[in-house]
Motif scaffolding. Sequence first.
Motif, short mmCIF file in Angstrom:
data_model
loop_
_atom_site.label_atom_id
_atom_site.label_comp_id
_atom_site.label_asym_id
_atom_site.label_seq_id
_atom_site.Cartn_x
_atom_site.Cartn_y
_atom_site.Cartn_z
N LEU A 151 0.85 -1.19 0.00
CA LEU A 151 0.00 0.00 0.00
C LEU A 151 0.88 1.24 0.00
O LEU A 151 1.89 1.30 0.73
CB LEU A 151 -0.91 0.02 1.23
CG LEU A 151 -1.86 -1.17 1.41
CD1 LEU A 151 -2.59 -1.06 2.74
CD2 LEU A 151 -2.86 -1.23 0.27
N ASN A 152 0.50 2.23 -0.82
CA ASN A 152 1.25 3.49 -0.89
C ASN A 152 0.28 4.65 -0.80
O ASN A 152 -0.74 4.67 -1.48
CB ASN A 152 2.04 3.58 -2.20
CG ASN A 152 3.17 2.58 -2.25
OD1 ASN A 152 4.24 2.81 -1.69
ND2 ASN A 152 2.94 1.47 -2.93
N LYS A 153 0.64 5.63 0.01
CA LYS A 153 -0.20 6.81 0.21
C LYS A 153 0.65 8.07 0.07
O LYS A 153 1.64 8.25 0.79
CB LYS A 153 -0.84 6.77 1.61
CG LYS A 153 -1.71 7.97 1.94
CD LYS A 153 -3.04 7.91 1.24
CE LYS A 153 -3.98 9.00 1.72
NZ LYS A 153 -5.29 8.97 1.04
N GLN A 154 0.27 8.91 -0.89
CA GLN A 154 0.96 10.19 -1.09
C GLN A 154 0.21 11.27 -0.32
O GLN A 154 -0.99 11.48 -0.54
CB GLN A 154 1.00 10.55 -2.58
CG GLN A 154 1.87 11.73 -2.91
CD GLN A 154 3.34 11.39 -3.01
OE1 GLN A 154 3.68 10.27 -3.35
NE2 GLN A 154 4.20 12.34 -2.71
N ILE A 155 0.93 11.96 0.59
CA ILE A 155 0.31 13.00 1.39
C ILE A 155 0.95 14.32 1.01
O ILE A 155 1.93 14.78 1.62
CB ILE A 155 0.47 12.72 2.90
CG1 ILE A 155 -0.01 11.29 3.22
CG2 ILE A 155 -0.31 13.73 3.73
CD1 ILE A 155 0.15 10.91 4.67
N SER A 156 0.42 14.95 -0.02
CA SER A 156 1.00 16.20 -0.53
C SER A 156 0.82 17.34 0.44
O SER A 156 1.66 18.25 0.50
CB SER A 156 0.36 16.56 -1.88
OG SER A 156 0.55 15.51 -2.82
N SER A 157 -0.25 17.30 1.23
CA SER A 157 -0.52 18.40 2.15
C SER A 157 0.45 18.44 3.31
O SER A 157 0.60 19.46 3.98
CB SER A 157 -1.96 18.28 2.68
OG SER A 157 -2.14 17.04 3.36
N ILE A 158 1.14 17.33 3.58
CA ILE A 158 2.11 17.29 4.68
C ILE A 158 3.51 17.17 4.07
O ILE A 158 4.16 16.12 4.10
CB ILE A 158 1.83 16.12 5.65
CG1 ILE A 158 0.37 16.14 6.11
CG2 ILE A 158 2.76 16.18 6.85
CD1 ILE A 158 0.01 15.01 7.03
N LEU A 204 6.87 -7.47 7.63
CA LEU A 204 6.26 -6.17 7.35
C LEU A 204 7.37 -5.16 7.09
O LEU A 204 8.33 -5.05 7.87
CB LEU A 204 5.40 -5.72 8.53
CG LEU A 204 4.67 -4.38 8.37
CD1 LEU A 204 3.62 -4.49 7.27
CD2 LEU A 204 4.02 -3.97 9.70
N LEU A 205 7.23 -4.44 5.98
CA LEU A 205 8.18 -3.39 5.61
C LEU A 205 7.44 -2.05 5.61
O LEU A 205 6.48 -1.87 4.86
CB LEU A 205 8.78 -3.66 4.24
CG LEU A 205 9.69 -2.58 3.64
CD1 LEU A 205 10.96 -2.43 4.48
CD2 LEU A 205 10.05 -2.93 2.19
N ILE A 206 7.88 -1.11 6.45
CA ILE A 206 7.27 0.21 6.55
C ILE A 206 8.30 1.24 6.08
O ILE A 206 9.47 1.19 6.48
CB ILE A 206 6.85 0.53 8.00
CG1 ILE A 206 5.83 -0.49 8.51
CG2 ILE A 206 6.26 1.94 8.08
CD1 ILE A 206 4.49 -0.42 7.85
N SER A 207 7.88 2.16 5.25
CA SER A 207 8.80 3.19 4.80
C SER A 207 8.11 4.56 4.75
O SER A 207 6.91 4.66 4.49
CB SER A 207 9.39 2.85 3.42
OG SER A 207 8.38 2.87 2.43
N ILE A 208 8.90 5.60 4.98
CA ILE A 208 8.46 6.98 4.88
C ILE A 208 9.48 7.70 4.01
O ILE A 208 10.69 7.63 4.26
CB ILE A 208 8.37 7.65 6.26
CG1 ILE A 208 7.42 6.88 7.17
CG2 ILE A 208 7.91 9.10 6.13
CD1 ILE A 208 7.39 7.42 8.60
N LYS A 209 9.00 8.40 2.98
CA LYS A 209 9.91 9.11 2.07
C LYS A 209 9.37 10.52 1.82
O LYS A 209 8.18 10.72 1.67
CB LYS A 209 10.03 8.35 0.75
CG LYS A 209 11.00 8.98 -0.23
CD LYS A 209 11.20 8.11 -1.46
CE LYS A 209 9.99 8.11 -2.35
NZ LYS A 209 10.23 7.38 -3.63
N LYS A 210 10.29 11.45 1.79
CA LYS A 210 9.93 12.83 1.48
C LYS A 210 10.78 13.30 0.30
O LYS A 210 12.00 13.09 0.28
CB LYS A 210 10.17 13.74 2.69
CG LYS A 210 9.96 15.22 2.37
CD LYS A 210 10.04 16.08 3.60
CE LYS A 210 10.11 17.57 3.25
NZ LYS A 210 9.07 18.00 2.30
N THR A 211 10.14 13.91 -0.68
CA THR A 211 10.84 14.47 -1.83
C THR A 211 10.48 15.94 -1.97
O THR A 211 9.42 16.39 -1.48
CB THR A 211 10.47 13.73 -3.12
OG1 THR A 211 9.06 13.83 -3.34
CG2 THR A 211 10.86 12.27 -3.05
N GLY A 212 11.33 16.68 -2.63
CA GLY A 212 11.04 18.09 -2.82
C GLY A 212 12.10 18.79 -3.63
O GLY A 212 13.06 18.17 -4.11
#
Length: 466
Positions: free
Chosen positions: A423-430, A453-461
């Motif tokens: 599952l992937n969720k893009q949170i543009s507002s945060i 279980l593999l959990i990841s958090i990624k931020k791009t900008g």
Amino acid sequence: MNKSFRFQLALLFFVGSSILVHAAGKDSIQYEIGVSGLASTGKFSPFWLQSNQYGKISSDPLSTNLQLGVAKDYGHQKKAFDYGFKFNAIGQIGNNSHQLFPQEYYLKARLWFMDFSAGAREEIYGNQDESLSCGGFLFSKNSRPIPKLHAGIDHFTTIPFTFSLLEIKGGVSNGWFIDNIYASGAMMHHKYLYGRIGGKGPVHFQYGLDHAAEWGGNVPGYGPQPSGLKDFFTIFMGHSGGSGGEHINALGNHIISQSMRLDARISQFSIGMYWQNLSEDGPVRFMAKAMNVSDGLWGISIRNKTFPIIKGFVYEYLNTTDQSGPYHDKDGIVYGGSDSYFQNYVYNEGWSYFSRTIGTPFISSPLYTGNVYSNNTRVQVHHFAMEGAAFKTTFKAMASFSKNYGTYGGYFNSPNQSYLIELNKQISSIHNIELSASFGLDAGKLYGNSTGLLISIKKTGNLFNY
């Protein structure tokens, strides 16, 4: 990574970046930062949590990754000249190993229709479904990218005066195996050529040919291997390199793959059917007349443009059990069988990089054996996968059922099942954060039962403009 290679890499980036910055107009540098954690039972992390991940995810049952990177891609508008670059590094902590390594580091440029690159970048070769496939036969996404120099036409390009009906793509590269697990300083030659006919019509047919070879370097028990300019042309042509041992057949470890694909657009559906085969011995015949014609990867991909819940579905069948028969030679007669895919008499690590199979991951990676070579090259696989989106969340589901028979010299019978839900969720507002959660499960004796279980958090900008 030896000192000489590090110096050459640093010099390449310094000179290349200077040239590109002066040639550029206004561009932007992007950044990414990510952290992931994997927890699982069993001796190894589940197959689909760590396979076809470009070697980024550890096979350890417990591991943590921190990834940092900067990049510039080609612009959205077509230009006579454009360029890009990327550098990212991964710090990995596992219960069996800790390491820091560069994952991608490259410069690339496009001049009209020609593409050039230097360094290591994550790529996809072959005609398989890029997102849902279990992996191309010769090249999958299973190992880390190999640093190389490359020139070619990376995307299908229309041949002039063919009424836009005929397109080609192709390229040639030379890379370096810097893992030095068995042979040290070995190189990889790869060239490919694909043709596609159909133009703007609803039906397209393509045929492709890939030739890869491991060559040069210093091999234990064999010493320095031929690696001069003359030897490069011998490798390029696949000719014999000597009068004894493996060289009497062909200098280096050669693998050739042929592929065909038929695509059709029917209403809102895009349907693709593809076939890939493999040849490790000559003479190389057309794939339908090959000695090992029953071996290959067959797949069907169905894409839907209007129904978002299920965007794509793939079924693939992989068979590598024939290998041109059980005998290479017997009683003085050469049969040419027992191909032992991805293995080689001189280069014992075979078609692998940092202990991961470069081709289909179902030919087991050496990391599972504790040795430099695979002990499982004869497999039959049924692979199912789908992807889609719901509630602003994308998902992917995969299920693979394999029968594993070892090798002709080391037979065993070990069925295995591997599952994945992602599952992937893009949170543009945060601050443009992407969250990902993947659940994997293995059942069988080949790799042992495991859930994880593999959990990841990624931020791009955008880092800055220049």
